[in-house]
Design an enzyme around this catalytic site. Sequence first.
Site, mmCIF file in Angstrom:
data_model
loop_
_atom_site.group_PDB
_atom_site.id
_atom_site.type_symbol
_atom_site.label_atom_id
_atom_site.label_comp_id
_atom_site.label_asym_id
_atom_site.label_seq_id
_atom_site.Cartn_x
_atom_site.Cartn_y
_atom_site.Cartn_z
ATOM 1 N N HIS A 215 2.213 2.848 -8.073
ATOM 2 C CA HIS A 215 2.533 2.263 -6.783
ATOM 3 C C HIS A 215 3.621 1.215 -6.874
ATOM 4 O O HIS A 215 4.538 1.212 -6.078
ATOM 5 C CB HIS A 215 1.332 1.757 -5.995
ATOM 6 C CG HIS A 215 1.707 1.688 -4.540
ATOM 7 N ND1 HIS A 215 1.930 2.824 -3.802
ATOM 8 C CD2 HIS A 215 2.036 0.672 -3.750
ATOM 9 C CE1 HIS A 215 2.348 2.487 -2.607
ATOM 10 N NE2 HIS A 215 2.419 1.199 -2.537
ATOM 11 N N TYR A 219 7.862 -0.432 -5.261
ATOM 12 C CA TYR A 219 8.393 -1.737 -4.892
ATOM 13 C C TYR A 219 9.572 -2.102 -5.785
ATOM 14 O O TYR A 219 10.468 -2.828 -5.364
ATOM 15 C CB TYR A 219 7.278 -2.782 -4.913
ATOM 16 C CG TYR A 219 6.309 -2.482 -3.809
ATOM 17 C CD1 TYR A 219 6.649 -2.767 -2.487
ATOM 18 C CD2 TYR A 219 5.119 -1.817 -4.048
ATOM 19 C CE1 TYR A 219 5.811 -2.420 -1.458
ATOM 20 C CE2 TYR A 219 4.276 -1.465 -3.021
ATOM 21 C CZ TYR A 219 4.623 -1.765 -1.726
ATOM 22 O OH TYR A 219 3.802 -1.414 -0.698
ATOM 23 N N HIS A 366 5.750 11.091 3.689
ATOM 24 C CA HIS A 366 5.677 9.623 3.665
ATOM 25 C C HIS A 366 6.632 9.034 2.625
ATOM 26 O O HIS A 366 7.430 8.164 2.928
ATOM 27 C CB HIS A 366 4.242 9.183 3.372
ATOM 28 C CG HIS A 366 4.131 7.742 2.983
ATOM 29 N ND1 HIS A 366 4.305 6.732 3.897
ATOM 30 C CD2 HIS A 366 3.921 7.136 1.786
ATOM 31 C CE1 HIS A 366 4.188 5.561 3.274
ATOM 32 N NE2 HIS A 366 3.955 5.785 1.991
ATOM 33 N N PHE A 367 6.545 9.529 1.380
ATOM 34 C CA PHE A 367 7.361 8.821 0.377
ATOM 35 C C PHE A 367 8.831 9.204 0.457
ATOM 36 O O PHE A 367 9.686 8.427 0.044
ATOM 37 C CB PHE A 367 6.764 8.917 -1.036
ATOM 38 C CG PHE A 367 6.764 10.261 -1.701
ATOM 39 C CD1 PHE A 367 7.929 10.826 -2.171
ATOM 40 C CD2 PHE A 367 5.568 10.944 -1.874
ATOM 41 C CE1 PHE A 367 7.914 12.052 -2.814
ATOM 42 C CE2 PHE A 367 5.546 12.168 -2.515
ATOM 43 C CZ PHE A 367 6.726 12.730 -2.987
ATOM 44 N N HIS A 368 9.140 10.359 1.050
ATOM 45 C CA HIS A 368 10.563 10.631 1.278
ATOM 46 C C HIS A 368 11.118 9.732 2.380
ATOM 47 O O HIS A 368 12.249 9.280 2.302
ATOM 48 C CB HIS A 368 10.782 12.105 1.623
ATOM 49 C CG HIS A 368 10.862 12.979 0.401
ATOM 50 N ND1 HIS A 368 9.767 13.452 -0.249
ATOM 51 C CD2 HIS A 368 11.924 13.443 -0.309
ATOM 52 C CE1 HIS A 368 10.137 14.175 -1.301
ATOM 53 N NE2 HIS A 368 11.441 14.185 -1.370
ATOM 54 N N ARG A 429 0.588 20.056 -0.647
ATOM 55 C CA ARG A 429 1.866 19.811 -1.312
ATOM 56 C C ARG A 429 1.840 20.478 -2.688
ATOM 57 O O ARG A 429 0.830 21.006 -3.110
ATOM 58 C CB ARG A 429 2.111 18.314 -1.438
ATOM 59 C CG ARG A 429 1.133 17.616 -2.364
ATOM 60 C CD ARG A 429 1.167 16.118 -2.171
ATOM 61 N NE ARG A 429 2.121 15.513 -3.072
ATOM 62 C CZ ARG A 429 1.884 14.382 -3.760
ATOM 63 N NH1 ARG A 429 0.762 13.759 -3.647
ATOM 64 N NH2 ARG A 429 2.792 13.870 -4.542
ATOM 65 N N ARG A 430 2.987 20.437 -3.368
ATOM 66 C CA ARG A 430 3.136 20.987 -4.722
ATOM 67 C C ARG A 430 2.795 22.466 -4.778
ATOM 68 O O ARG A 430 2.131 22.920 -5.698
ATOM 69 C CB ARG A 430 2.229 20.277 -5.718
ATOM 70 C CG ARG A 430 2.401 18.799 -5.766
ATOM 71 C CD ARG A 430 1.616 18.243 -6.917
ATOM 72 N NE ARG A 430 1.415 16.829 -6.776
ATOM 73 C CZ ARG A 430 0.248 16.270 -6.468
ATOM 74 N NH1 ARG A 430 -0.821 17.008 -6.289
ATOM 75 N NH2 ARG A 430 0.168 14.978 -6.361
#
Lengths: 541, 263
Positions: A215, A219, A366-368, A429-430
């Site tokens: 995680h 950041y 989300h993470f894209h 996903r994946r």
Amino acid sequence: MLINKRLIAAHFWLAFIVFGVALVLGAWQMFVRSPLNAWHFNPEFYYRSVTAHGSAMGYVFPTLIAMGFGYAITEASLEKELVGRRWAWVGFFLVAVGAVVAMIPVSLGLASVLYTFYPPMVGNPFYYIGVVMVVVGSWIWVALMVTNFVIWKRENPGKPVPLAMYANVAGSLLWGWTAVGAALEILFQILPVALGLKSTIDAGLARVFFSWTLHAIVYFWLIPTYIAYYTIFPRAIGGRLFSDAMARISFILFVVVAMPIGVHHLFADPQVGAGFKFMHSVFTGLVALPTLLTVFTICASAEIASRLRGGRGAFGWIGALPWSNPIMLATALSLVMLGFGGAGGLINMSYQLDATVHNTQWITGHFHLIFGGAIVIMYFAIAYDLWPHLTDRALDSFGLMRTQLWLWFIGMIVTTFPWHYVGILGMPRRMAYYDYANPAISPQALSVTMSAIGGFILLLSGLLFLLVLIRGQFGARGEAGAYRFAVPLHMPERIPVALNSFGLWLALMVGLTVVNYGFPIAQLMALNETSVPAVYVGAGR
Amino acid sequence: MSDQPLFSLRNPWFGASVGITAAIAVLSAVAGLIWLPLAQPNLKLAGVWDAICSAAGVPRAAVQETGIKPDFKTSNVVMTSEMLTKVNQVSIGRGATLAQRCAICHGPQGVSDAHSPNLAGQFAAVTYKELNDFKTGARVSVVMSPFAAAMSDQDMKDVAAYYAYLPRVPSNNLDTGRPAPVIVVTGAPMRNIAPCGSCHGDVDNKAGSPWLGGQSAVYIKAQLEAFASGARRNDISQQMRNIARQMTADEIDQVAHYYEAQP
């Protein structure tokens, strides 16, 4: 005052070349598993590509940006030459060589384990060795940032460290500590198995170690973006930073609470107790705080700039902002994507709501949106802002820059919004293959097609970005002047020692790590018979 | 500024930051490790300490329950990808002698037109497992069970090694131009059917999965139907029963004829 321009430019160029290659892979992946493509390829190629895309975009690209930008900040904000120039080059070559070492087995299909490793899958040892080289290269950068920080403080007793440098060191310390998790996983769990010294692996413990990194690495990617928000954006639009202290507190909060929260990636894993998952969930919620502080401070800084330009009214000042300025545009688009991505993140981090979206395309979306969208668009802005100072040539294709930034924003929204939606519909996903002819999946076909088109738009935008930079290398010669950062509304003359140092915050970071990770790790290490046979990827072909 | 103490209670930043962080940690720990577990009616906890142990993930003794035992024998062979892959000449020689009694159905060279499986070039682990299952009764055949009953573990390994050593002979029905059925190449994800080729060759081979190229279509079809009906149940973890039950009669026909035509 940028002295080692070649060093900085080398980091940025390599970063953007890696980014360009990985972007092509990403667009290909979007295409092959969409209804636009009839099923006629080996799914193994898909996993190879995902591993390469993830490793390049996750480990190499942002690390090089943080390193290059970090060196630029050191020289520009401390107004002296970087101490340890040779070591910086060593770090750069370690990252570059590590990236190649890792990518060879991946492209041969010997390490299609995805960039998050996924034990008990185990690939070719050179993949992990390459990743370790990248991390060690970045640790040299961490050491250099801390060294330059300490030396400057000793030479300037009593003076506040410039905000950009303070934030830069915060990011490097966060990375230094958070990379330890993945390093422990690779060195003690995966590499002995990959090298054939062991044939079983404690997958649960390995994944807990990876969550330690997984995680806070986000950041680490985010900090250059936040530094750009605080120290480039207000200056670029002709304003002032609303609060220097608020900025420092935001970065400090990232150092303290960004790391001991990684177990929220393991909500569906059985090896961590529910109580610790809850505690990690609480601290994940806290990490929204520095982002909310940042949004407030940046909007206030924009308002100052607008009112200086004659903007009026409760909302009328928004129209008076310099919208044709690429930095203005990039920051605004970034904040919009950060808002949507952050809202989605609140769903992922909550223990119960996560169950509905866990391991679906929602997570990919989300993470894209956060990384590819909010963060990377500011990497573009940083490059646009820094380029004339690195090349001593004018970078004046403003129309092209604006087009590129808009295309990136539109492409990212068109890619990720349908992804979120099909995730709610339950699309995993994946997966290399979806049978869209099946009635249960066919409603997702339209959304997946849309997101693939978004991927093509992103590819176009990425190519335009590289075009702008290449044109910048051949622009008209000129003197860009000293590279400066935004000036705060109230210049800090004296600040509390806590806001000018990291001792306390590092102590809290390590302390919280012990509280939140100590027991789960100790318990998994003490338990017997928790190892499972490794699944060797690419073996026996 | 630099002479201000950092780690000191006189520094308000120190007291406030440590205090707030500790308070959040303690509150979240109390909520996550004590309050929430106790609030769940189904956990049946003995007290606060039990709640903490449960929420911290300490392994607890499993509740004793009477497992349901199947009323038929299951295979006791443990498959690994390394199993019987090392070639042993002595074993092959012994196997050649033992295999003379198999020749009447499986052919003197391990190939026959009797609709019994062709064993030439079959993976040793596969032949060994089936013999073992015939012996234990996990797989039942009026022809094979009596043969296997008298074989020792070493006999079975030797016969398996011998057949693995024999070269594969092209099928009489060889037709490599035949297009592969969809079920072989991509399976049917929504019916939970993996591609046949991902275990039985073409795409990949998995431990314990027989090589199907050149096998009699009649035999393949009969086995798939036996898996589907439950007449044959020596597949580990119902791997083949789960697949065969989901296949249509048409698909069973297609794969049987496809594999028969393969080398």
